[in-house]
Enzyme design. Structure first.
Site, PDB file in Angstrom:
ATOM      1  N   LYS A 194     -11.097   2.536   0.381  1.00  0.00           N
ATOM      2  CA  LYS A 194      -9.729   2.644  -0.139  1.00  0.00           C
ATOM      3  C   LYS A 194      -9.615   2.234  -1.615  1.00  0.00           C
ATOM      4  CE  LYS A 194      -6.891   2.232   4.030  1.00  0.00           C
ATOM      5  NZ  LYS A 194      -5.759   1.521   4.639  1.00  0.00           N
ATOM      6  N   ASP A 202       0.397   3.906   3.275  1.00  0.00           N
ATOM      7  CA  ASP A 202       0.455   2.762   4.200  1.00  0.00           C
ATOM      8  C   ASP A 202       1.775   2.000   4.051  1.00  0.00           C
ATOM      9  OD1 ASP A 202      -1.954   3.080   5.530  1.00  0.00           O
ATOM     10  OD2 ASP A 202      -3.084   1.882   4.074  1.00  0.00           O
ATOM     11  N   GLY A 206      -6.564  -5.426   2.555  1.00  0.00           N
ATOM     12  CA  GLY A 206      -5.929  -4.165   2.168  1.00  0.00           C
ATOM     13  C   GLY A 206      -4.626  -3.924   2.902  1.00  0.00           C
ATOM     14  N   ALA A 207      -4.612  -4.179   4.203  1.00  0.00           N
ATOM     15  CA  ALA A 207      -3.388  -3.931   4.977  1.00  0.00           C
ATOM     16  C   ALA A 207      -2.273  -4.871   4.517  1.00  0.00           C
ATOM     17  CB  ALA A 207      -3.664  -4.129   6.466  1.00  0.00           C
ATOM     18  N   ASN A 227      -4.922   5.404   0.316  1.00  0.00           N
ATOM     19  CA  ASN A 227      -5.359   5.928   1.615  1.00  0.00           C
ATOM     20  C   ASN A 227      -5.189   7.437   1.689  1.00  0.00           C
ATOM     21  OD1 ASN A 227      -2.533   5.955   1.800  1.00  0.00           O
ATOM     22  ND2 ASN A 227      -2.624   5.888   4.022  1.00  0.00           N
ATOM     23  N   GLY A 262       1.127  -1.780  16.023  1.00  0.00           N
ATOM     24  CA  GLY A 262       0.566  -1.079  14.869  1.00  0.00           C
ATOM     25  C   GLY A 262       0.631   0.442  14.922  1.00  0.00           C
ATOM     26  N   THR A 286     -10.087   5.692   4.567  1.00  0.00           N
ATOM     27  CA  THR A 286      -9.971   4.405   5.245  1.00  0.00           C
ATOM     28  C   THR A 286     -11.163   3.536   4.866  1.00  0.00           C
ATOM     29  OG1 THR A 286      -9.523   3.378   7.387  1.00  0.00           O
ATOM     30  CG2 THR A 286     -11.042   5.242   7.417  1.00  0.00           C
TER      31      THR A 286
END
Ligand code: NDP
Length: 276
Positions: A66, A102, A128-129, A87, A242, A62
């Site tokens: 990453k 992810d 990143g997300a 990840n 989430g 994390t």
């Protein structure tokens, strides 16, 4: 011999992954442990190399490691390369493979019915997300995605990185100042910024133009019900928090690390809610 794995990050003590993996390990009756592995920025290359030397099966990765996990691994899946981040690192024959779960995690939270890929998806954020979210939406068949980000050049870089010649999806960027207007006609709105997370400012977003039948998906899980989700729920929008993504990325990670499916007998959401 005991199977060992963990989650690498800095800071990482807050990560809920060990609690979830431990619940699955116990339910599956495995001789295994999954622990927090705090690794300071700058120490990640040595830590990744150490995974094989220490006999670990691998590790989830994390923030802030990453991207390094992708570039420092011996091999990387096409999905991890497309996301520009990994990840999950798995060890086989002394070599490290970088993967990205992810994307599967985000898709696990998307309802399987009632959404039209023909209506635009709006993704707030370009970190990143957000990268994983955009790749997931492309894979799931969305035809139009708008990426809205404070730093417009980061949104443009994301689009350039995700784009593929055979892609039927049109991805465009939109300035942060025009975020409310970008919601018109949207079928899905995803908050993939860190805004709204505990300790961060709220996401200042006028929802007036968002259709009432649009899905609102917040990747944040601290708090579970962000102000965005509360406002969306109040106007009748279906909402996803989430936790589904968190659980959805952990499931394939568990299977790849321990060679055993994550037991469905465990109420993963309850395990996490108990610790939040
Ligand atoms: P990054 O740091 O990579 O990206 C942060 C994003 O938030 C950027 O787009 C950034 O914009 C934006 N942002 C931050 N502050 C502001 C601000 N004041 N105004 C406008 N935009 C802002 O973080 P990640 O992408 O890794 O993570 C984002 C969130 O997603 C976190 O809350 C994280 O916990 C959550 N997450 C949840 C997962 C899950 O499993 N549910 C998995 C991964 C992440 P800019 O580019 O302009 O800086």
């Amino acid at each position: 011999m005991k199977a060992l794995a963990g989650v690498i990050g800095w800071p990482v003590a807050h990560s809920l992954s060990p609690a979830l993996h431990t619940a699955w390990i116990e339910a599956a009756g495995l001789d295994a442990s999954y622990v927090h592995l705090p690794v300071k920025p700058g120490d990640e290359a040595a830590a990744f190399r150490g995974l094989a030397a220490l006999g670990l099966k691998g590790a989830n990765v994390t923030l802030p490691h990453k991207e390094a996990a992708l570039t420092l691994a011996d091999h990387a899946t096409a999905l991890a390369r497309r996301c520009g981040a990994a990840n999950l690192l798995t060890v086989a024959g002394g070599a490290l493979t970088a993967d990205n779960t992810d994307v599967k995690g985000f898709l696990a939270g998307l309802p399987t019915e009632g959404l039209s890929q023909d209506r635009p998806a709006v993704v707030m954020g370009a970190g990143g997300a957000a990268r994983g979210v955009v790749v997931a939406l492309v894979i799931a068949g969305w035809r139009a995605i708008t990426v809205v980000n404070r730093s417009i050049e980061k949104a443009q870089a994301l689009i350039a990185a995700v784009a593929a010649p055979d892609m039927s999806c049109v991805i465009r960027s939109s300035p942060w100042e025009e975020r409310a207007a970008a919601l018109e006609d949207a079928g899905v709105l995803v908050n993939a910024t860190s805004l709204g997370m505990t300790g961060k400012p709220e996401l200042d977003l006028d929802l007036e133009l968002l259709p009432n039948d649009a899905l609102v998906y917040d990747v944040i899980y601290t708090p579970i019900r962000t102000e965005l989700l509360k406002r969306a729920e109040a106007r009748g929008n279906a909402c996803v928090d989430g936790l589904d993504m968190l659980i959805g990325q952990a499931r394939p990670s568990f299977e790849m690390l321990f060679g055993h499916p994550a037991p469905i007998s465990v109420d993963a959401r309850a395990v996490l809610l108990e610790r939040l």
